[in-house]
Design a protein around this motif. Structure first.
Motif, mmCIF file in Angstrom:
data_model
loop_
_atom_site.group_PDB
_atom_site.id
_atom_site.type_symbol
_atom_site.label_atom_id
_atom_site.label_comp_id
_atom_site.label_asym_id
_atom_site.label_seq_id
_atom_site.Cartn_x
_atom_site.Cartn_y
_atom_site.Cartn_z
ATOM 1 N N ARG A 219 0.857 -1.183 0.000
ATOM 2 C CA ARG A 219 0.000 0.000 0.000
ATOM 3 C C ARG A 219 0.887 1.225 0.000
ATOM 4 O O ARG A 219 1.710 1.378 0.909
ATOM 5 N N LYS B 91 4.513 0.585 0.410
ATOM 6 C CA LYS B 91 4.994 -0.112 1.613
ATOM 7 C C LYS B 91 4.300 -1.472 1.735
ATOM 8 O O LYS B 91 3.078 -1.562 1.540
ATOM 9 N N HIS C 279 -7.061 -6.491 20.673
ATOM 10 C CA HIS C 279 -5.795 -5.991 21.204
ATOM 11 C C HIS C 279 -5.561 -6.542 22.606
ATOM 12 O O HIS C 279 -4.587 -6.186 23.241
ATOM 13 N N ILE D 204 2.452 -3.941 3.619
ATOM 14 C CA ILE D 204 1.748 -3.935 4.912
ATOM 15 C C ILE D 204 1.412 -5.357 5.372
ATOM 16 O O ILE D 204 1.167 -5.587 6.550
ATOM 17 N N GLY E 103 -1.264 -1.237 14.056
ATOM 18 C CA GLY E 103 -0.511 -1.176 12.801
ATOM 19 C C GLY E 103 0.033 -2.518 12.321
ATOM 20 O O GLY E 103 0.741 -2.580 11.313
ATOM 21 N N GLY F 145 -1.491 -4.932 10.942
ATOM 22 C CA GLY F 145 -2.071 -5.358 9.668
ATOM 23 C C GLY F 145 -3.383 -6.117 9.821
ATOM 24 O O GLY F 145 -3.890 -6.697 8.855
ATOM 25 N N LYS F 146 -3.965 -6.077 11.019
ATOM 26 C CA LYS F 146 -5.199 -6.835 11.267
ATOM 27 C C LYS F 146 -6.340 -6.364 10.362
ATOM 28 O O LYS F 146 -7.013 -7.180 9.727
ATOM 29 N N THR F 147 -6.547 -5.053 10.328
ATOM 30 C CA THR F 147 -7.641 -4.525 9.506
ATOM 31 C C THR F 147 -7.416 -4.867 8.040
ATOM 32 O O THR F 147 -8.354 -5.257 7.332
ATOM 33 N N SER F 148 -6.176 -4.753 7.594
ATOM 34 C CA SER F 148 -5.873 -5.073 6.189
ATOM 35 C C SER F 148 -6.165 -6.548 5.903
ATOM 36 O O SER F 148 -6.695 -6.893 4.842
HETATM 37 N N1 LIG Z 1 -4.955 3.106 2.934
HETATM 38 C C1 LIG Z 1 -3.703 2.920 3.371
HETATM 39 N N2 LIG Z 1 -2.654 3.453 2.699
HETATM 40 C C2 LIG Z 1 -1.406 3.278 3.146
HETATM 41 N N3 LIG Z 1 -1.081 2.577 4.250
HETATM 42 C C3 LIG Z 1 -2.069 2.039 4.940
HETATM 43 C C4 LIG Z 1 -3.436 2.176 4.553
HETATM 44 N N4 LIG Z 1 -4.199 1.521 5.453
HETATM 45 C C5 LIG Z 1 -3.351 1.000 6.356
HETATM 46 N N5 LIG Z 1 -2.074 1.312 6.060
HETATM 47 C C6 LIG Z 1 -0.863 0.936 6.827
HETATM 48 O O1 LIG Z 1 -0.826 -0.465 6.893
HETATM 49 C C7 LIG Z 1 -0.333 -0.902 8.155
HETATM 50 C C8 LIG Z 1 -1.338 -1.867 8.783
HETATM 51 O O2 LIG Z 1 -2.522 -1.152 9.121
HETATM 52 P P1 LIG Z 1 -3.825 -1.886 9.682
HETATM 53 O O3 LIG Z 1 -4.856 -0.829 9.852
HETATM 54 O O4 LIG Z 1 -4.141 -3.050 8.843
HETATM 55 O O5 LIG Z 1 -3.290 -2.375 11.118
HETATM 56 P P2 LIG Z 1 -4.121 -2.863 12.396
HETATM 57 O O6 LIG Z 1 -3.399 -4.063 12.929
HETATM 58 O O7 LIG Z 1 -5.537 -3.039 12.065
HETATM 59 O O8 LIG Z 1 -3.915 -1.648 13.387
HETATM 60 P P3 LIG Z 1 -4.859 -1.120 14.585
HETATM 61 O O9 LIG Z 1 -4.845 -2.183 15.631
HETATM 62 O O10 LIG Z 1 -4.185 0.113 15.026
HETATM 63 O O11 LIG Z 1 -6.229 -0.881 14.017
HETATM 64 C C9 LIG Z 1 -0.093 0.350 8.981
HETATM 65 O O12 LIG Z 1 1.281 0.650 8.916
HETATM 66 C C10 LIG Z 1 -0.906 1.406 8.262
HETATM 67 O O13 LIG Z 1 -0.328 2.692 8.412
#
Ligand SMILES: Nc1ncnc2c1ncn2[C@@H]1O[C@H](COP(=O)(O)OP(=O)(O)OP(=O)(O)O)[C@@H](O)[C@H]1O
Length: 263
Positions: A12, A15, A201, A17, A38, A40-43
């Motif tokens: 993304r 980078k 978390h 992710i 951060g 990557g769970k949401t991704s």
């Molecule tokens: N649309 C985007 N463009 C660029 N980078 C992104 C985008 N969405 C997420 N990221 C990056 O991808 C990485 C993983 O993010 P993600 O939201 O998947 O993590 P997470 O585990 O869900 O975090 P949290 O627990 O804080 O919600 C992070 O470094 C974030 O900055």
């Protein structure tokens, strides 16, 4: 097989992710997805729901593979998704019962004439989740804990094969959290339960029914497998990179930072 990911990576904005994700979720297991901010769970959830596609690698969810039999809408109808995103999309003014019923049509808001069967199913689900007393209240007026129950009820209306609960205890006090976890545990332990993927978390939220855990760290799988093998003092200290203690109590783990040893 519920989810199969082979060498999945996602870039993304230049980078990586998520990197080299190899993960299988089988029917009958319930997974916890654990990772720091951060990680990557949401991704990863977006990949499962086909809101995001892998840059490399293959994903099969409920037997549907992207680029082949894959139709995102069709897939999403088979997945129950409870997240703050869903909460934001709800139609203002709907009562709790209407929100639950809308799950049968995968819609936000109730636009179709419901059948008697669906009405009854909605009542049964509300009863099972302990929401009957506020069924006629506006969703917006409910407490955070009540709202989460209603959203879970909405997801269950469609008899999902996979139920994704993305940080469902956010904003709940201790008692409301424990009550919600109890309800989730009851759903997980039913013989016809959907496969649950519980994102959190908080290690303390791991229920006895969540027999598998995936530890996600900086976009990579740090470890995945049997919860009781992963959630130990040694493994979690490696995961965090600092010494921690894990105490198991009644099938639930408690996490704390280990005290530094003084000379
Ligand atoms: N649309 C985007 N463009 C660029 N980078 C992104 C985008 N969405 C997420 N990221 C990056 O991808 C990485 C993983 O993010 P993600 O939201 O998947 O993590 P997470 O585990 O869900 O975090 P949290 O627990 O804080 O919600 C992070 O470094 C974030 O900055």
């Amino acid at each position: 097989m519920i989810i199969e990911m082979e060498n999945v990576s996602r870039k993304r904005e230049g980078k990586w992710i998520l990197q080299e994700i190899n993960w299988k979720v089988e029917k009958g297991d319930h997974w916890v997805l654990y990772g720091l901010n951060g990680a990557g769970k949401t991704s990863l959830l977006e990949l499962i729901n086909a809101y995001l596609f892998p840059t490399t690698g293959t994903i099969r969810v409920l037997g549907m593979e992207f680029g082949k039999t894959y139709l995102a809408e069709r897939l999403r109808r088979r997945i129950g998704f409870v997240s703050s995103l869903v909460q934001q999309k709800l139609e203002p003014g709907d009562n709790a019962y209407e929100v639950v019923l809308s799950g049968a049509y995968a819609s936000f808001g109730l636009y179709e004439e419901t059948t008697e069967e669906i009405d009854q199913k909605g009542v049964d689900i509300l009863r099972e989740l302990g929401c009957l007393e506020y069924a006629n209240r506006d969703y917006d007026t409910l407490s955070q804990g009540e709202k989460q129950r209603v959203l879970i009820g909405r997801a269950l209306m469609a008899d999902p094969e996979l139920l994704i609960l993305d940080e469902p205890t956010n904003g709940l006090d201790f008692l409301a959290r424990e009550e919600l976890l109890e309800s989730i545990g009851r759903i997980a332990e039913k013989p016809d339960a959907p496969t649950i993927l519980y994102v959190t978390h908080h290690i303390e939220e791991i229920l006895p029914a969540f027999n598998k855990t995936l530890l996600l760290k900086e976009g990579k799988i740090f470890d995945a497998g049997a919860t009781e093998v992963l959630v130990t003092k040694e493994r979690m200290s490696e995961f965090f990179g600092i010494p921690v203690n894990v105490i198991w109590d009644n099938g639930r783990p408690l996490l704390s930072k280990a005290q530094a040893v003084r000379n």
